[in-house]
Design a protein around this motif. Structure first.
Motif: not given
Length: 236
Positions: A47-60
């Motif tokens: 959740l922290y990673a998602l909220r802080h934009g740590m996933f690229a468009a291709d989910n890397t």
């Protein structure tokens, strides 16, 4: 191995959506033990990673940014007096509902496969279990976190049964759910969890297997109670 003050460590491992958490929470409550939901810890990091934009468009994943942020990610559990069960807090915010969303479910396995994430959370989990009297569930509790746990349970059920349970749970909470999407997610998570390099999901040699595909909650409770009593008798 002697139990400290007649209290033991109970490790419950198994596949996603097997009902491990519900089972472990109920068992801890019945025994007066502390319950730790390790899955919720990995979901909180996700959740922290998602909220802080740590996933690229291709989910890397931006692993460098996440590794740098790990010391700032504080996960704790507080008892919810209404439900009688612990809620998960991320940096002081209750995220119990957010971490159960489909978005978090579909991103958690790659996060949980990162060695630096596992190492950080395993350290925290081992610290929590030092005083015994703990029930912990996850993927590697009996194999990595507590290899000396006095009672180890490995839970399994068919992918279809698990997808149906997850679907029913989301519907009950008023959240959007698509059975085929959930089944695909369950199967993908099984593959990632069993094939990852660091602490893959596997049954400990001395774990007792519980296939709960066709069991009711009361039947599971009875089975667990019996296994706990047998373990305590052996320990004397």
């Amino acid at each position: 191995m002697e139990a400290k003050n007649n209290r033991i460590v109970i490790a419950i491992d198994g596949f996603s959506s097997c009902g491990k958490s519900t089972m472990a929470k109920d068992l801890a409550k019945d025994l007066g033990y502390i319950y730790v939901d390790t899955g919720a810890m990995y979901r909180s990091v996700t959740l922290y990673a998602l909220r802080h934009g740590m996933f690229a468009a291709d989910n890397t994943i931006d692993t460098e940014a996440l590794q740098k942020a790990m010391p700032e990610i504080n996960i704790s559990f507080r008892l919810n007096t209404g439900t009688g069960r612990p809620d998960t807090f991320l940096n002081g915010e209750c995220v119990e509902k957010e971490i159960r969303s489909m978005e978090v479910s579909s991103h958690v396995s790659p996060i949980a496969a990162l060695p630096f994430v596992r190492q950080a959370l395993v350290r925290q989990q081992q610290e929590m279990g030092k005083e015994k009297g703990i029930v912990m569930d996850g993927r590697d509790i009996g194999t990595v976190v507590f290899p000396d746990a006095e009672l180890k349970i490995f839970v399994t059920a068919s992918a279809e049964v698990r997808a149906q349970r997850r679907y029913d749970e989301l519907k009950q909470k008023g959240m959007a759910a698509d059975f085929n999407e959930i089944l695909k997610n369950v199967e993908e998570r099984d593959y990632i969890d069993t094939h990852r390099e660091t602490s893959p999901l596997k049954q400990a040699d001395d774990a007792l297997v519980l296939d709960n595909s066709n069991m009711t909650i009361p039947e599971q409770k009875e089975w667990l109670k019996q296994k706990f009593e047998e373990t305590m008798e052996k320990l004397g």
